[in-house]
Design an enzyme around this catalytic site. Structure first.
Site, short mmCIF file in Angstrom:
data_model
loop_
_atom_site.label_atom_id
_atom_site.label_comp_id
_atom_site.label_asym_id
_atom_site.label_seq_id
_atom_site.Cartn_x
_atom_site.Cartn_y
_atom_site.Cartn_z
N GLU A 8 31.48 122.48 -13.30
CA GLU A 8 33.00 122.05 -13.59
C GLU A 8 33.24 120.47 -13.40
O GLU A 8 32.79 119.89 -12.61
CB GLU A 8 33.84 123.02 -12.64
CG GLU A 8 35.13 123.69 -13.30
CD GLU A 8 34.78 124.72 -14.29
OE1 GLU A 8 34.62 124.36 -15.49
OE2 GLU A 8 34.27 125.90 -13.87
N HIS A 9 33.61 120.12 -14.57
CA HIS A 9 34.29 118.79 -14.61
C HIS A 9 33.10 117.72 -14.80
O HIS A 9 33.20 116.65 -14.87
CB HIS A 9 34.99 118.21 -13.61
CG HIS A 9 36.53 118.81 -13.56
ND1 HIS A 9 37.68 118.20 -14.06
CD2 HIS A 9 36.97 120.01 -13.58
CE1 HIS A 9 38.64 118.81 -14.05
NE2 HIS A 9 38.30 120.14 -13.73
N GLY A 41 46.94 130.49 -22.04
CA GLY A 41 47.20 129.86 -20.66
C GLY A 41 46.20 130.13 -19.47
O GLY A 41 46.71 129.81 -18.38
N ALA A 42 45.18 130.91 -19.48
CA ALA A 42 44.64 131.29 -18.63
C ALA A 42 43.22 130.50 -18.41
O ALA A 42 42.49 130.50 -17.29
CB ALA A 42 43.97 132.66 -18.79
N ASP A 93 34.02 123.29 -24.21
CA ASP A 93 34.80 124.60 -24.43
C ASP A 93 34.46 124.65 -26.21
O ASP A 93 33.88 125.96 -26.57
CB ASP A 93 36.22 124.62 -24.65
CG ASP A 93 36.49 124.07 -23.10
OD1 ASP A 93 35.73 124.16 -22.04
OD2 ASP A 93 37.58 123.71 -22.76
N LEU A 109 40.68 130.22 -20.67
CA LEU A 109 39.78 130.68 -21.47
C LEU A 109 39.51 130.05 -22.76
O LEU A 109 38.91 130.53 -23.67
CB LEU A 109 39.87 132.27 -21.32
CG LEU A 109 40.11 132.65 -19.91
CD1 LEU A 109 40.34 134.20 -20.04
CD2 LEU A 109 38.48 132.61 -19.27
N SER A 118 41.36 129.16 -25.44
CA SER A 118 42.13 129.89 -26.55
C SER A 118 42.24 128.56 -27.63
O SER A 118 42.02 128.94 -28.95
CB SER A 118 43.40 130.64 -26.50
OG SER A 118 44.37 129.66 -25.90
N SER A 119 42.60 127.39 -27.35
CA SER A 119 42.61 126.38 -28.23
C SER A 119 41.37 126.23 -28.96
O SER A 119 41.34 125.88 -29.95
CB SER A 119 43.52 125.37 -27.62
OG SER A 119 43.08 124.95 -26.46
C1 GLA Z 1 38.58 121.85 -19.50
C2 GLA Z 1 37.86 121.16 -20.61
C3 GLA Z 1 36.48 121.04 -20.58
C4 GLA Z 1 35.91 120.62 -19.07
C5 GLA Z 1 36.54 121.69 -18.11
C6 GLA Z 1 36.42 121.49 -16.46
O1 GLA Z 1 38.25 123.30 -19.83
O2 GLA Z 1 38.61 121.31 -21.81
O3 GLA Z 1 35.89 119.85 -21.37
O4 GLA Z 1 36.11 119.43 -18.73
O5 GLA Z 1 37.99 121.65 -18.14
O6 GLA Z 1 35.03 121.77 -16.48
#
Ligand code: GLA
Length: 390
Positions: A36-37, A130-131, A181, A133, A135-136
């Protein structure tokens, strides 16, 4: 579920524009198992696509107009011209994901001597919004996929599509996201998570063990701070990379993190420690998953959550509680952690199919949001990436 979605979209296309589609495409949402991140730090992520997607029906036109009807947004219609400058829509936010992707796709095609043709599109999806997941991202990638299929753009790879979609989000919609994403939506393989090296954009498909599911539990805590706090985390990571004299935190390992810490501000140090340790956990988790070792995966997911909570400080007390409930319910059979950008949103649980009903019941019985709402729960298997709708 896709059948009714498809019927709704065919109907929207017919009602709005009076014809049947030439072709159908889809692009899925995603859930991140771990990492994550790390994407905007040139690091590693391990997401998989989910069984929830954006679907588009496409009919080619002989002129240069794009007309789009959004079946999920009151059948509102956006019309724009491929030969005029593409600018943000004054009121329809959904339309900007379409306009932005078309604009970035056109810019990508010019140097290749390629272009687009006009089209009528009808769009709808079932990715929870808005969850966290994506969607965009699934909408952007689906739009790119629609034009790739309609115009026969074989020169545009799935990775190109993801980069184009990310550019649309960064430069047109105005959200400074990383590549995870869009890349997983464009390139996922059914039954697999994808270990993505966010520097090279190389990916290694990691088979999920047979009969293992991904449960997504929404805390119902709105991801309110996500925009401003996301950008703050990005600048803190960049500051840390400057301190260590590297292009990105990807280039720092655990030993160097401590050795060259110097007078680095404590908060910035903890942000960096999350990224450095999360990268190591993510590659280890890919190996554990590939070996079918769900005990090890569960340990790594638990450590990831603690690091997001204490070092990166992107969780929320209600989400922390939800993770504890999920971890207690799943025990040694899998793992749970917050997933996505943070500050609310969802928890991901990896678990055997055989335990879905019981774990779901335990979580539903034990968790309430700060407003007293029960969690929303979706169960998915690792789905296929963007392409023709099958
Ligand atoms: C959002 C961002 C991703 C990623 C995550 C965190 O989903 O769109 O690019 O940075 O946060 O892992």
């Amino acid at each position: 579920m896709t059948d009714t979605l498809q019927a709704r979209i065919a109907d929207a296309l017919h009602t709005a524009f009076g014809h049947a589609p030439d072709l159908w495409v889809q692009a899925p949402g995603r859930v991140n198992l771990i990492g994550e991140h790390t994407d905007y730090n040139d690091g590693f992520v391990l997401p998989c696509a989910i069984d929830y997607r954006t679907v588009i029906a496409v009919k080619g036109r002989d002129d240069r107009l794009i007309r789009v009807v959004a079946a999920d947004y009151g059948h509102t219609i956006d019309t724009f011209d491929l030969d005029a400058p593409i600018t943000p829509h004054p009121t329809l936010q959904w339309a900007n994901y379409v306009r932005g992707t078309v604009k970035m796709l056109l810019e990508h095609l010019v140097p290749l001597g390629l272009g687009l043709r006009g089209a009528d599109l009808a769009i709808a999806g079932n990715v929870p919004q808005g969850a966290g997941l994506s969607s965009s991202a699934s909408l952007e990638v689906a739009v790119g996929q629609a034009f790739k299929a309609l115009c026969g753009l074989d020169a545009v790879s799935q990775t190109d599509l993801a980069l184009i979609a990310q550019r649309a989000e960064n430069r047109f919609v105005g959200v400074n996201c990383g590549i995870m994403d869009q890349l997983i939506s464009a390139r996922a393989e059914a039954g697999h998570a994808l270990l993505i090296d966010c520097r090279s954009l190389g990916g290694q498909a990691v088979h999920l063990p047979e009969a293992v599911a991904v449960m997504i539990v929404h805390s119902r805590v709105k991801r309110g701070l996500v925009g401003s706090e996301y950008n703050t985390r990005r600048s803190q990571c960049e500051a840390a990379a400057r301190h260590y004299g590297v292009a990105a935190l990807r280039d720092v390992d655990g030993e160097r993190l401590l050795r060259d810490r110097g007078d680095l501000d404590d908060v910035v140090f903890r942000r960096a420690r999350h990224i450095v340790t999360e990268n190591a956990r993510t590659t280890a988790a890919a190996a554990a998953l590939a070996a079918g070792d769900l005990v090890r995966l569960g340990e790594l997911m638990a450590a990831s959550h603690v690091s997001m909570r204490d070092d990166f400080e992107i969780t929320h007390p209600a989400v922390d509680r939800l993770v504890e409930i999920a971890q207690a319910a799943v025990g040694q059979d899998g793992g749970a952690r917050m997933t996505g950008g943070g500050f609310g949103g969802c928890v991901v649980v990896v678990l055997p199919d055989a335990r879905i009903g019981e774990v779901r019941a335990a979580i539903e019985a034990a968790y309430r949001s700060p407003e007293g709402e029960p969690p929303a729960i979706w169960v998915s298997h690792a789905a296929t990436g963007a392409g023709a709708l099958r």
